[in-house]
Design an enzyme around this catalytic site. Structure first.
Site, PDB file in Angstrom:
ATOM      1  N   ALA A 214       0.812  -1.214   0.000  1.00 11.24           N
ATOM      2  CA  ALA A 214       0.000   0.000   0.000  1.00 11.24           C
ATOM      3  C   ALA A 214       0.847   1.267   0.000  1.00 11.24           C
ATOM      4  O   ALA A 214       0.308   2.368  -0.042  1.00 11.24           O
ATOM      5  CB  ALA A 214      -0.936   0.006   1.207  1.00 11.24           C
ATOM      6  N   GLY A 215       2.173   1.133   0.045  1.00 13.27           N
ATOM      7  CA  GLY A 215       3.050   2.300  -0.004  1.00 13.27           C
ATOM      8  C   GLY A 215       2.864   3.237   1.174  1.00 13.27           C
ATOM      9  O   GLY A 215       2.826   4.454   1.014  1.00 13.27           O
TER      10      GLY A 215
ATOM     11  N   SER B 107       4.866   3.820   3.859  1.00  9.75           N
ATOM     12  CA  SER B 107       6.018   4.275   4.642  1.00  9.75           C
ATOM     13  C   SER B 107       6.779   5.387   3.925  1.00  9.75           C
ATOM     14  O   SER B 107       7.752   5.151   3.206  1.00  9.75           O
ATOM     15  CB  SER B 107       6.951   3.092   4.937  1.00  9.75           C
ATOM     16  OG  SER B 107       7.916   3.451   5.890  1.00  9.75           O
TER      17      SER B 107
ATOM     18  N   ASN C 107      10.663   5.546   2.960  1.00 11.60           N
ATOM     19  CA  ASN C 107      11.162   4.216   2.608  1.00 11.60           C
ATOM     20  C   ASN C 107      11.006   4.057   1.098  1.00 11.60           C
ATOM     21  O   ASN C 107       9.890   3.914   0.585  1.00 11.60           O
ATOM     22  CB  ASN C 107      10.358   3.160   3.361  1.00 11.60           C
ATOM     23  CG  ASN C 107      10.825   1.742   3.089  1.00 11.60           C
ATOM     24  OD1 ASN C 107      11.280   1.424   2.008  1.00 11.60           O
ATOM     25  ND2 ASN C 107      10.680   0.879   4.078  1.00 11.60           N
ATOM     26  N   VAL C 108      12.120   4.108   0.387  1.00 11.71           N
ATOM     27  CA  VAL C 108      12.094   4.150  -1.081  1.00 11.71           C
ATOM     28  C   VAL C 108      11.393   2.931  -1.664  1.00 11.71           C
ATOM     29  O   VAL C 108      10.551   3.048  -2.560  1.00 11.71           O
ATOM     30  CB  VAL C 108      13.532   4.267  -1.633  1.00 11.71           C
ATOM     31  CG1 VAL C 108      13.535   4.140  -3.151  1.00 11.71           C
ATOM     32  CG2 VAL C 108      14.149   5.596  -1.211  1.00 11.71           C
TER      33      VAL C 108
ATOM     34  N   SER D 280       9.187   0.861  -0.282  1.00  9.85           N
ATOM     35  CA  SER D 280       7.762   0.866   0.044  1.00  9.85           C
ATOM     36  C   SER D 280       6.997   1.787  -0.899  1.00  9.85           C
ATOM     37  O   SER D 280       5.948   1.407  -1.443  1.00  9.85           O
ATOM     38  CB  SER D 280       7.554   1.305   1.499  1.00  9.85           C
ATOM     39  OG  SER D 280       6.185   1.482   1.790  1.00  9.85           O
TER      40      SER D 280
ATOM     41  N   GLU E   9      11.874   3.545  17.296  1.00 15.94           N
ATOM     42  CA  GLU E   9      11.714   2.553  16.230  1.00 15.94           C
ATOM     43  C   GLU E   9      12.403   1.233  16.568  1.00 15.94           C
ATOM     44  O   GLU E   9      12.628   0.397  15.695  1.00 15.94           O
ATOM     45  CB  GLU E   9      12.253   3.116  14.917  1.00 15.94           C
ATOM     46  CG  GLU E   9      11.540   4.383  14.464  1.00 15.94           C
ATOM     47  CD  GLU E   9      10.233   4.116  13.731  1.00 15.94           C
ATOM     48  OE1 GLU E   9      10.189   3.174  12.930  1.00 15.94           O
ATOM     49  OE2 GLU E   9       9.262   4.868  13.948  1.00 15.94           O
TER      50      GLU E   9
ATOM     51  N   ARG F 145      12.967   9.265  12.480  1.00 15.18           N
ATOM     52  CA  ARG F 145      11.992   8.498  13.254  1.00 15.18           C
ATOM     53  C   ARG F 145      12.441   8.200  14.682  1.00 15.18           C
ATOM     54  O   ARG F 145      11.611   7.938  15.547  1.00 15.18           O
ATOM     55  CB  ARG F 145      11.696   7.180  12.525  1.00 15.18           C
ATOM     56  CG  ARG F 145      11.190   7.371  11.108  1.00 15.18           C
ATOM     57  CD  ARG F 145      10.775   6.042  10.501  1.00 15.18           C
ATOM     58  NE  ARG F 145      10.448   6.162   9.085  1.00 15.18           N
ATOM     59  CZ  ARG F 145       9.974   5.172   8.349  1.00 15.18           C
ATOM     60  NH1 ARG F 145       9.767   3.986   8.900  1.00 15.18           N
ATOM     61  NH2 ARG F 145       9.708   5.339   7.070  1.00 15.18           N
TER      62      ARG F 145
ATOM     63  N   HIS G  68      16.106   4.096   8.620  1.00 14.01           N
ATOM     64  CA  HIS G  68      16.575   3.528   9.885  1.00 14.01           C
ATOM     65  C   HIS G  68      18.084   3.325   9.806  1.00 14.01           C
ATOM     66  O   HIS G  68      18.647   3.152   8.712  1.00 14.01           O
ATOM     67  CB  HIS G  68      15.934   2.161  10.162  1.00 14.01           C
ATOM     68  CG  HIS G  68      14.502   2.226  10.571  1.00 14.01           C
ATOM     69  ND1 HIS G  68      13.564   1.323  10.124  1.00 14.01           N
ATOM     70  CD2 HIS G  68      13.846   3.066  11.395  1.00 14.01           C
ATOM     71  CE1 HIS G  68      12.386   1.615  10.644  1.00 14.01           C
ATOM     72  NE2 HIS G  68      12.531   2.655  11.411  1.00 14.01           N
TER      73      HIS G  68
ATOM     74  N   ASP H 266      19.599   0.651  10.458  1.00 15.69           N
ATOM     75  CA  ASP H 266      19.945  -0.664   9.903  1.00 15.69           C
ATOM     76  C   ASP H 266      19.862  -0.705   8.380  1.00 15.69           C
ATOM     77  O   ASP H 266      20.034  -1.764   7.777  1.00 15.69           O
ATOM     78  CB  ASP H 266      19.114  -1.787  10.543  1.00 15.69           C
ATOM     79  CG  ASP H 266      17.629  -1.736  10.225  1.00 15.69           C
ATOM     80  OD1 ASP H 266      17.199  -0.862   9.448  1.00 15.69           O
ATOM     81  OD2 ASP H 266      16.880  -2.583  10.760  1.00 15.69           O
TER      82      ASP H 266
ATOM     83  N   CYS I 176      15.642  -6.395   8.825  1.00 11.53           N
ATOM     84  CA  CYS I 176      14.322  -5.942   9.279  1.00 11.53           C
ATOM     85  C   CYS I 176      13.506  -7.093   9.837  1.00 11.53           C
ATOM     86  O   CYS I 176      12.684  -6.902  10.741  1.00 11.53           O
ATOM     87  CB  CYS I 176      13.550  -5.312   8.119  1.00 11.53           C
ATOM     88  SG  CYS I 176      14.134  -3.685   7.618  1.00 11.53           S
TER      89      CYS I 176
END
Length: 444
Positions: A19-20, A22, A25-26, A28, A174, A214, A250, A252, A368
């Site tokens: 659903a995109g 985020s 977040n590229v 997403s 997060e 975040r 993030h 990570d 993740c």
């Protein structure tokens, strides 16, 4: 006594979709509205978890959240039968429906921050669920996350569970996606590296301008207090705001650590050398800071391949291996770098590639998908043993997925009332497989 770093991977939920949701977040955003395959996603995650167990790692699983989240939809004013709630939300507020159907709890690096007993004053393993306030679809997770963690680590002699932090951006948290523990051995006291994106209470402090930061410094400091960590075992380091604005949402996504190795991109942090000196002083043992330069791998290639959203594990042989997505093999610059890395004389001697493309397309790689929990053998024995991966559990969970998961799901399908029945039936059976008790609202 033996000590381990266990990995607890999030099981992909039945409503895995694109659903995109985020922003920042590229992956997403770029894959929004594509058709997902929840069954394939769940099986890819299970296969990665089973492969690590087969390598001799302590490997567990964490249950997903209940979705669609009808309780949140009712809380914001949608009423009627379950089917009517979905229908009204789809017609009047489709973005809110999408948020309440997200399967993002699969990324358990965001589930919580964990401090092992070797670091804490009371000698217990501490867990604080992340509040995830920056994104609506994730901010509805913490209470159920806490239930699942308590049902998994269910012995108060060894484990201490905290409530998530106040639900405000001043304490934006997060979880372990911005936390790395460094140590000489898993059972020895180590240094917990908290990486933050902004100082929420200081408007003049550096922060990104395009995408949100975040993780707040104030949240990291609060978790350190809750976990009874000494000042000498904590380092607070700021992520480079410029890389956050390039899609590094993030820490990570730009660095990963294990034992005495920190693998990072040269643009990852602010005040890098001063903070590395602090880590060296507090570790009081050899450290390997493995730097990837921009010339070797660009930020764009690192984000698209998830070069750093990998796991570094210590195999039973003592060698370290990187667990990477197959996307890294498919990126020429990253693949060439990994082939060189294993020859450089660092503790990292192997790179193993796994297909987690269903997760990758939604913005989450191997790192993740897992929550790291360092434990001694007594603590491992105190974990809910039904959640630890073995041949029997792998077979049962694959059969469970085959029985309950769809092999195709679009955003429009989220308004299908049948999805509620399918999801609840699946999760009710899962709690019996994993012996979790009633962790979901619909079970109470």
């Amino acid at each position: 006594m033996k000590h381990f770093e266990a990995n607890f991977d999030g099981l992909v939920g039945p409503t895995h979709n694109y659903a995109g949701l985020s922003f920042g977040n590229v992956a997403s955003f770029s894959n929004a509205a594509q058709t997902s395959n929840p069954k394939a996603a769940a099986k890819q995650g299970l296969q990665k978890a089973k492969s690590l167990a087969d390598l001799g790692m302590v490997q567990g699983v964490l249950a997903p959240q209940e979705r669609p989240d009808l309780y949140t939809l009712r809380r914001i004013g949608f009423s009627g039968s379950d089917a009517e709630v979905l229908q009204k939300a789809a017609q009047q507020a489709p973005a809110l429906l999408n948020a309440c159907c997200s399967a993002s709890s699969m990324w358990t690096a965001n589930a919580a921050t964990v401090s092992p007993s070797a670091d804490t004053r009371d000698g217990k393993v501490h867990f604080t669920p992340a509040n995830l306030v920056d994104k609506l679809h994730r901010s509805i997770e913490p209470v159920t996350t806490g239930n699942i963690l308590q049902a998994t680590f269910n012995n108060d002699r060894y484990f201490k569970h905290h409530q998530h932090l106040p639900e405000h951006t001043s304490f934006g948290d997060e979880g372990a996606a911005n936390h790395t523990r460094l140590c000489s051995e898993y059972g020895h006291a180590g240094v917990e590296l908290f990486v933050y994106g902004q100082t929420a209470t200081n408007p003049d402090a550096p922060k990104p301008t395009k995408y949100p930061a975040r993780q707040a410094l104030e949240a990291s400091q609060a978790v350190a207090r809750l976990h009874q960590l000494e000042d000498e075992s904590c380092v607070f380091m700021q992520q480079n705001p410029h890389v956050i604005d390039q899609g590094v949402f993030h820490n990570d996504v730009i660095s990963v650590g294990n034992k005495n190795v920190l693998f990072y991109h040269e643009q990852a942090f602010l005040n890098t050398e001063a903070k590395f000196d602090e880590i060296r002083r507090k570790m009081n043992s050899d450290m390997y800071f493995v730097k990837v330069t921009t010339e070797q791998v660009s930020i764009d290639d690192a984000v698209r391949s998830y070069l750093f959203n990998t796991q570094i594990i210590t195999l039973p042989s003592g060698e370290m291996a990187i667990i990477a997505p197959t996307n890294c093999q498919e990126n020429p610059a990253v693949f060439a770098y990994f082939n060189e890395l294993v020859t450089l004389g660092t503790p990292i001697k192997q790179v193993r590639y796994y297909d987690v493309k269903q997760s990758m397309q939604n913005g989450g790689g191997p790192a993740c998908l897992r929550l790291r929990v360092a434990m001694n053998e007594q603590e491992v024995a105190a974990v809910n043993q039904n959640t630890l991966m073995n041949e029997g559990l792998f077979t049962r969970l694959n059969t469970w997925v085959d029985r309950h998961y769809r092999d195709q799901l679009t955003v429009n399908d989220l308004a299908d009332p049948q999805l509620i029945i399918e999801s609840r039936t699946a999760l009710d059976e899962l709690t019996q497989i994993l012996k979790l008790g009633s962790v979901y609202q619909f079970q109470r």
